[in-house]
Write an enzyme that holds these catalytic residues in place. Structure first.
Site, PDB file in Angstrom:
ATOM      1  N   LYS A   1       0.989  -1.458  -0.189  1.00  0.00           N
ATOM      2  CA  LYS A   1       0.295  -0.397   0.056  1.00  0.00           C
ATOM      3  C   LYS A   1       0.806   1.368   0.091  1.00  0.00           C
ATOM      4  O   LYS A   1       2.242   1.080   0.203  1.00  0.00           O
ATOM      5  CB  LYS A   1      -0.735  -0.078   1.148  1.00  0.00           C
ATOM      6  CG  LYS A   1      -2.164  -0.957   0.918  1.00  0.00           C
ATOM      7  CD  LYS A   1      -3.112  -1.263  -0.010  1.00  0.00           C
ATOM      8  CE  LYS A   1      -3.752  -0.484   0.113  1.00  0.00           C
ATOM      9  NZ  LYS A   1      -4.833  -0.556  -1.732  1.00  0.00           N
TER      10      LYS A   1
ATOM     11  N   HIS B   1      -1.660   3.363  -7.333  1.00  0.00           N
ATOM     12  CA  HIS B   1      -2.668   4.067  -7.691  1.00  0.00           C
ATOM     13  C   HIS B   1      -3.086   5.264  -8.123  1.00  0.00           C
ATOM     14  O   HIS B   1      -3.667   5.796  -7.725  1.00  0.00           O
ATOM     15  CB  HIS B   1      -3.599   3.958  -5.881  1.00  0.00           C
ATOM     16  CG  HIS B   1      -4.405   3.206  -6.239  1.00  0.00           C
ATOM     17  ND1 HIS B   1      -4.580   1.922  -6.330  1.00  0.00           N
ATOM     18  CD2 HIS B   1      -4.134   2.069  -4.617  1.00  0.00           C
ATOM     19  CE1 HIS B   1      -4.184   0.275  -5.863  1.00  0.00           C
ATOM     20  NE2 HIS B   1      -3.982   0.553  -4.531  1.00  0.00           N
TER      21      HIS B   1
ATOM     22  N   THR C   1     -22.577  -5.746 -20.327  1.00  0.00           N
ATOM     23  CA  THR C   1     -21.847  -4.403 -19.614  1.00  0.00           C
ATOM     24  C   THR C   1     -22.774  -4.002 -20.272  1.00  0.00           C
ATOM     25  O   THR C   1     -22.002  -2.543 -20.491  1.00  0.00           O
ATOM     26  CB  THR C   1     -21.796  -4.576 -18.592  1.00  0.00           C
ATOM     27  OG1 THR C   1     -20.223  -4.929 -18.972  1.00  0.00           O
ATOM     28  CG2 THR C   1     -21.183  -5.010 -16.986  1.00  0.00           C
TER      29      THR C   1
END
Length: 354
Positions: free
Chosen positions: A78, A96, A214
């Site tokens: 992380k 991220h 989708t």
């Protein structure tokens, strides 16, 4: 073959993060093949430091990666601490930072002044773009399990780490209402398979949607479920699966969204109905009040709730790749290219920085 890489596995600074990207058994395999590994002290890690010592690893104090030799790859999971301001090592973790997330540009700017690099684990892929190491199955499993427990009024906060046997026992001990309906979007992927397995353990046969469903999404059918588990990870903007207007639909049955993907601050977010993730202390947020409430679970480190199982599965996929860190023509070159592309885009002033 080039020289073996030197690894430095850092302590995770996030409170409650008990996973490890490399478990002792796989560290021993790497050491046996000439890889030098230093492991930082981390009392919260699910694997004792003594097990890494027995595997042949060196040890170091928590947070000492900042002083590691520059030829070491710093391995984590992380986010990094805010300091130091400039990152000089090659870091391997989930950054991220390539899809315009909040703080992405600031993070990339930390790498560029002194030659550091981010080898983002999300972009460690094969030639077909499939991720080579992922926590997806366990993220989906836990995300769906928490959704079931909350929907049945049995989710207790704050959340605490478990093992799979304990979690499955909780799911099996709860009674499934005869008409309880759950939809998993992205059901054919790693996370989707995990979500479906957890729902089956809880006595629910889920509706399974993937690309075909989708592409021409049936919004009425989506809203006719009690639980929505989203496991879709996209790298480009697509039409949203759910909007705020859908939550105001008078015919909505949907009462709980579990967003495993958590792309909340990205332009690739397929569920733009919330703007902040939830956490272990407060795992559920109410999106709509009234007679037809709607709740959200959006925890971005779900596999940490099953730290041992998820770490072992991830490490088994990652450790063969770590042997190749110094080799040419590998997936690490693609990961480095993704970083360089993001940095170049960022330098042009774009808001896309992932």
């Amino acid at each position: 073959m080039s020289d073996r890489p030197r690894l430095w596995m850092r302590h995770e600074s996030r409170t409650g993060e008990r996973r490890a990207p490399l478990v002792p058994e796989d560290a021993a395999r790497l050491v046996a093949q000439g890889v030098e590994i230093t492991v930082e002290e981390a009392p919260q890690r699910a694997f004792p430091l003594a097990d890494y010592v027995a595997a042949g690893c060196r040890t170091a104090p928590s947070g000492s990666w900042t002083d590691a030799p520059r030829d070491h790859f710093v391995l984590g999971l992380k986010e990094l601490p805010d300091e130091p301001a400039h990152l000089v090592h090659r870091h391997i973790y989930f950054g991220h930072a390539y899809k315009g997330q909040t703080g992405a540009r600031e993070l990339l700017d930390r790498f560029t002044p002194d030659g550091g690099a981010l080898l983002d684990l999300e972009y460690l892929t094969d030639d077909a773009g499939r991720r080579l190491a992922a926590f997806g199955y366990w993220a989906g499993y836990v995300g769906a399990a928490l959704a079931v427990l909350h929907h049945r009024g049995l989710l207790q906060a704050p959340l605490e780490p478990l093992d799979r046997a304990a979690l499955d026992a909780r799911l099996a001990a709860t009674e499934s209402p005869s008409d309880e309906r759950a939809l998993v979007i992205g059901a054919l992927g790693r996370s989707g398979r995990g979500a479906c397995d957890a729902l089956e353990t809880a006595g629910i046969t889920p509706t399974r949607w993937d690309v075909a469903e989708t592409r021409a999404l049936d919004r009425t059918a989506l809203l006719d479920h009690d639980i929505l588990v989203n496991t879709v990870l996209t790298t480009r903007p697509v039409p949203p699966f759910l909007t705020s207007a859908d939550l105001d639909d008078a015919g909505r049955r949907l009462s709980l969204i579990s967003d495993v993907t958590c792309d909340v601050t990205s332009e690739c977010n397929v569920l733009p109905v919330y703007d902040e993730i939830t956490d272990w202390e407060h795992p559920v947020r109410r999106l709509r009040e009234g007679e037809r409430p709607a709740d959200l679970i959006a925890i971005d480190n779900l596999p940490s709730l099953l730290p041992v199982e998820s770490s072992r599965a991830f490490s088994a996929e990652l450790y063969p790749q770590l042997l190749l860190l110094n080799d040419a023509g590998t997936a690490w070159e693609r990961a480095l290219l993704a970083f360089e592309t993001a940095v170049a885009t960022n330098s042009k002033g774009s808001t896309r920085a992932r």
